[in-house]
Design a protein around this motif. Structure first.
Motif, PDB file in Angstrom:
ATOM      1  N   TYR A   1      -2.794  15.385   1.315  1.00  0.00           N
ATOM      2  CA  TYR A   1      -3.771  14.697   1.463  1.00  0.00           C
ATOM      3  C   TYR A   1      -4.602  14.520   0.958  1.00  0.00           C
TER       4      TYR A   1
ATOM      5  N   ARG B   1      -6.909   0.981  10.437  1.00  0.00           N
ATOM      6  CA  ARG B   1      -6.460   1.278   8.558  1.00  0.00           C
ATOM      7  C   ARG B   1      -5.026   1.302   9.566  1.00  0.00           C
ATOM      8  N   LEU B   2      -4.013   0.839   7.554  1.00  0.00           N
ATOM      9  CA  LEU B   2      -2.555   0.789   8.455  1.00  0.00           C
ATOM     10  C   LEU B   2      -1.965   1.619   7.798  1.00  0.00           C
TER      11      LEU B   2
ATOM     12  N   GLU C   1      -1.764   7.588  11.203  1.00  0.00           N
ATOM     13  CA  GLU C   1      -1.181   7.971   9.745  1.00  0.00           C
ATOM     14  C   GLU C   1      -0.219   8.346   9.367  1.00  0.00           C
ATOM     15  N   SER C   2      -0.286   7.592   7.666  1.00  0.00           N
ATOM     16  CA  SER C   2       1.158   8.113   8.093  1.00  0.00           C
ATOM     17  C   SER C   2       2.302   8.950   7.453  1.00  0.00           C
TER      18      SER C   2
ATOM     19  N   ALA D   1       0.798  -1.244   0.293  1.00  0.00           N
ATOM     20  CA  ALA D   1      -0.254  -0.006   0.310  1.00  0.00           C
ATOM     21  C   ALA D   1       0.770   1.339  -0.213  1.00  0.00           C
TER      22      ALA D   1
ATOM     23  N   GLN E   1      -6.909  -5.611   9.127  1.00  0.00           N
ATOM     24  CA  GLN E   1      -6.535  -4.838   9.798  1.00  0.00           C
ATOM     25  C   GLN E   1      -7.956  -4.288  11.184  1.00  0.00           C
ATOM     26  N   LYS E   2      -8.789  -5.546  10.359  1.00  0.00           N
ATOM     27  CA  LYS E   2     -10.389  -5.301  11.450  1.00  0.00           C
ATOM     28  C   LYS E   2     -10.691  -6.038  11.990  1.00  0.00           C
TER      29      LYS E   2
HETATM   30  N1  LIG Z   1      -4.671   8.575   5.098  1.00  0.00           N
HETATM   31  C1  LIG Z   1      -5.006   6.979   6.512  1.00  0.00           C
HETATM   32  C2  LIG Z   1      -4.870   5.980   4.936  1.00  0.00           C
HETATM   33  C3  LIG Z   1      -4.840   5.007   5.921  1.00  0.00           C
HETATM   34  C4  LIG Z   1      -5.446   3.316   5.268  1.00  0.00           C
HETATM   35  O1  LIG Z   1      -6.307   4.243   4.028  1.00  0.00           O
HETATM   36  N2  LIG Z   1      -4.620   2.494   4.511  1.00  0.00           N
HETATM   37  C5  LIG Z   1      -4.613   1.820   4.055  1.00  0.00           C
HETATM   38  C6  LIG Z   1      -4.120   0.438   3.350  1.00  0.00           C
HETATM   39  S1  LIG Z   1      -3.753  -0.989   2.540  1.00  0.00           S
HETATM   40  C7  LIG Z   1      -5.810   0.519   4.397  1.00  0.00           C
HETATM   41  O2  LIG Z   1      -5.368   0.150   6.138  1.00  0.00           O
HETATM   42  N3  LIG Z   1      -6.940   0.335   4.319  1.00  0.00           N
HETATM   43  C8  LIG Z   1      -7.383  -0.815   4.844  1.00  0.00           C
HETATM   44  C9  LIG Z   1      -8.967  -0.312   5.334  1.00  0.00           C
HETATM   45  O3  LIG Z   1      -9.214   0.809   5.066  1.00  0.00           O
HETATM   46  O4  LIG Z   1      -9.374  -0.948   6.395  1.00  0.00           O
HETATM   47  C10 LIG Z   1      -2.920   7.082   6.567  1.00  0.00           C
HETATM   48  O5  LIG Z   1      -2.366   7.799   5.235  1.00  0.00           O
HETATM   49  O6  LIG Z   1      -1.538   6.516   6.709  1.00  0.00           O
END
Ligand SMILES: N[C@@H](CCC(=O)N[C@@H](CS)C(=O)NCC(=O)O)C(=O)O
Length: 215
Positions: free
Chosen positions: A99, A51-52, A64-65, A9, A38-39
């Motif tokens: 962002y 989220r990651l 938050e990256s 990602a 992740q859930k």
């Molecule tokens: N704005 C967040 C976005 C994080 C995000 O959406 N990461 C994705 C990476 S694949 C995620 O965890 N998606 C899983 C989900 O939304 O359930 C960041 O930059 O950290």
């Protein structure tokens, strides 16, 4: 420090790249997003946001990256997050812009042309693809104009804003987003990708296919 990631990602890949660039040793803990890890309860106990990436530094948990990019740069006392207020504001301005505008626009194309196929979500929606291009174009023009005058996002020196914005282009080819019409933007992106740390992080990129197919 532990870094929980789904490495392919863009939001995770840029943090891995920065850690390499700063020579910070992080324990990478992979979380499989296509499998929905992740859930899972264990992960949600660490990060309610589900989220990651997630950074765990002792008792401190940070998600938050871009916040993680800044934290790592400051922790390493790196000039990639400057101290002077105007320079800091410049870095933050471009990260917020990424962002608010660039990421969402390139994200439409990433979702339609890459994620849909990987996650078996059907054919791309042509209206959405058009919207992605329409939204991206003025932003790419803005960046092209910007890089006609400077080598990096914030002047002549690499900053965390470069890593933040470069992440939006990691899948630009797969997303159908050509950079050739934006010569100086493309030149900047090639400079970032050529960094040994970015090369190291990009090794995770092809695994987006493997991971999805083994989900
Ligand atoms: N704005 C967040 C976005 C994080 C995000 O959406 N990461 C994705 C990476 S694949 C995620 O965890 N998606 C899983 C989900 O939304 O359930 C960041 O930059 O950290």
């Amino acid at each position: 420090m532990d870094l929980y990631v789904f490495p392919p990602a863009p939001s995770c890949l840029k943090v891995i790249a920065l850690a390499h660039h700063l020579k910070l040793k992080l324990n990478l803990k992979e979380v499989n997003v296509p499998r929905g890890e992740q859930k899972a309860r264990e992960f949600l106990e660490l990060n309610r946001n589900g989220r990651l990436p997630l950074l765990v530094d002792g008792a401190f948990k940070l998600w938050e990256s871009d916040a993680i990019l800044i934290y790592l740069a400051e922790k390493a006392h790196s000039t990639m997050m400057p101290r002077h207020p105007a320079e800091r504001a410049d870095v933050l301005r471009w990260m917020f812009w990424g962002y608010a505008h660039l990421g969402p626009a390139t994200g439409i194309l990433l979702y339609e042309n890459v994620a849909r196929e990987l996650l078996d979500l059907g054919e791309p929606d042509p209206a959405e693809v058009r919207r992605g291009h329409d939204e991206a174009e003025p932003l790419l023009q803005c960046l092209q104009h910007h890089f006609e005058e400077q080598d990096y996002v914030c002047g002549q020196r690499l900053s965390v804003a470069d890593f933040s914005l470069a992440a939006c282009f990691v899948y630009h080819l797969e997303s159908g987003l050509a950079l050739e019409p934006y010569r100086d933007l493309q030149g900047w992106y090639e400079r970032i990708v050529a960094l040994p740390a970015w090369q190291e992080a990009q090794k995770y990129k092809p695994r987006i296919h493997e991971t999805a197919h083994h989900a």
